[in-house]
Write a protein that holds these residues in place. Structure first.
Motif, mmCIF file in Angstrom:
data_model
loop_
_atom_site.group_PDB
_atom_site.id
_atom_site.type_symbol
_atom_site.label_atom_id
_atom_site.label_comp_id
_atom_site.label_asym_id
_atom_site.label_seq_id
_atom_site.Cartn_x
_atom_site.Cartn_y
_atom_site.Cartn_z
ATOM 1 N N PRO A 3 0.990 -1.343 0.063
ATOM 2 C CA PRO A 3 0.172 0.052 -0.004
ATOM 3 C C PRO A 3 0.916 1.209 -0.014
ATOM 4 O O PRO A 3 2.042 1.329 0.318
ATOM 5 C CB PRO A 3 -0.760 0.114 1.369
ATOM 6 N N ALA A 4 0.515 2.388 -0.728
ATOM 7 C CA ALA A 4 1.082 3.676 -0.701
ATOM 8 C C ALA A 4 1.324 3.935 0.657
ATOM 9 O O ALA A 4 0.335 3.759 1.661
ATOM 10 C CB ALA A 4 0.358 4.721 -1.378
ATOM 11 N N PRO A 5 2.431 4.557 0.996
ATOM 12 C CA PRO A 5 2.761 5.141 2.384
ATOM 13 C C PRO A 5 1.598 6.164 3.025
ATOM 14 O O PRO A 5 0.908 6.907 2.059
ATOM 15 C CB PRO A 5 4.150 6.081 2.277
ATOM 16 N N LYS A 6 1.185 6.353 4.320
ATOM 17 C CA LYS A 6 0.325 7.196 4.621
ATOM 18 C C LYS A 6 0.650 8.811 4.295
ATOM 19 O O LYS A 6 1.811 9.157 4.460
ATOM 20 C CB LYS A 6 0.282 7.184 6.130
ATOM 21 N N LEU A 7 -0.237 9.513 3.908
ATOM 22 C CA LEU A 7 -0.077 10.817 3.877
ATOM 23 C C LEU A 7 0.485 11.646 5.112
ATOM 24 O O LEU A 7 -0.125 11.403 6.077
ATOM 25 C CB LEU A 7 -1.047 11.428 3.088
#
Length: 367
Positions: A50-54
């Motif tokens: 998953p994409a890293p947390k904003l």
């Protein structure tokens, strides 16, 4: 709806702790839209996870002036200060979102994650007030981005501005969605004794879950009402802004918000219907598709009915005064709610007669 604006992608999902569901770049400036093809997104997540947390970033900027003047015929103030650009509260409906587009940034996620702070604001204000031709009139704070958003806890720019205004006896109005305003209660109470300040807190709903979706990093509704009560108890003129009123989403709370505000001593209340200028419209439609797909059509149908068949009306005078059957219904409901609660319209006569130029050398006065 403006055909030049990108249409929402119903396949997008909610992003935890954020109001917008995408980082759309406005097309009205000819910029390339940042997007990831759905199939490629799936492949990337399979390979990299998953994409890293904003995360939120803050850039310090150093403008040459801090007061913005306007000549709008339908706004009650002619000058304002915004200590920050962008707002971490992440209110999906925020009419200030399009301002990020002028900096090649997304009015979506960039607006709530890529923030700008103005640490020189107090010095610039003092220099402006010291000018020979300056004439005082209430300065509005919080008209674009919230002066008490989370990063105020670190920068304290709003407090520094209030210290200058108190020292110079300059009147100020404040609009916020945060109970962080209470951190400056000492200054606000002193200014209130001199007739120099009025504070408005916006309460959108009374449902914490809904509030968490609409305005994910703003104070919870109960905290805002409690802050209104604390301010009123301290003698600070207070106003409850029931805004924005979103048809079939938040309008059910109008009457109870007014009643709750009156119960804690608030002097006045007002309501503002949802506005969807420029990129806010597709962002809000996208939000509806993600969170309320069952009523998205109804919500937008009512919004368009009170805006002359469009998503937004930007014309002077009519932009704050919706028309049509639904608008009249909301107006009548709000008027009756205020009558029952014994609460009136805002009438804050702030005192400009005490104004005094800043002390030489930028020093604060002892008395």
């Amino acid at each position: 709806m403006d055909d030049a604006l990108p249409q929402p992608d119903s396949a997008r999902a909610a992003i935890g702790g954020r109001g917008a569901a995408s980082a759309r770049v406005p097309q009205r400036f000819g910029l390339a839209e940042r997007s990831i093809d759905g199939e490629w997104r799936d492949i990337r997540e399979a390979l990299d996870g998953p994409a890293p947390k904003l995360t939120t970033t803050v850039t310090e900027e150093h403008p040459r002036s801090i007061i913005s003047f306007n000549q709008s015929p339908d706004i009650a103030f002619d000058r304002s200060i915004n200590a920050y650009r962008g707002c971490e509260h992440g209110c999906v409906y925020c009419f200030a979102r399009p301002t990020h587009a002028y900096h090649d940034l997304s009015p979506g996620l960039d607006f709530e994650t890529k923030l700008f702070a103005k640490p020189d604001a107090a010095r610039l204000l003092r220099e402006t007030l010291a000018r020979r031709n300056y004439r005082p009139a209430p300065i509005a704070m919080g008209t674009n981005t919230d002066p008490y958003q989370p990063i105020e806890g670190r920068y304290r720019i709003t407090r520094q501005l209030l210290e200058v205004c108190l020292d110079c006896r300059h009147p100020v109005t404040i609009t916020t969605k945060s109970d962080r305003v209470l951190s400056d209660l000492d200054l606000l109470a002193e200014m209130a004794e001199l007739g120099l300040v009025a504070v408005a807190i916006s309460v959108t709903s009374l449902d914490p879950r809904l509030s968490g979706l609409l305005e994910p990093r703003a104070s919870a509704p109960e905290k805002r009402l409690a802050a209104l009560g604390r301010l009123a108890e301290a003698g600070v003129p207070t106003h409850c802004s029931v805004s924005p009123v979103i048809p079939s989403i938040t309008d059910e709370f109008m009457e109870e918000i007014v009643q709750r505000a009156a119960a804690v001593g608030v002097a006045s209340a007002g309501w503002i219907p949802l506005r969807l200028p420029h990129e806010v419209s597709p962002l809000f439609r996208e939000w509806l598709d993600v969170h309320y797909p069952d009523r998205a059509g109804k919500v937008m149908s009512i919004v368009r009915s009170i805006r002359g068949g469009k998503d937004n009306d930007s014309d002077f005078f009519s932009r704050f005064k919706p028309n049509g059957v639904w608008a009249e219904l909301f107006r009548a409901r709000f008027r009756l709610a205020c009558k029952r609660a014994g609460i009136g319209k805002a009438k804050f006569d702030l005192d400009c007669s005490q104004f005094r130029k800043p002390a030489p050398g930028g020093q604060m006065r002892l008395l």
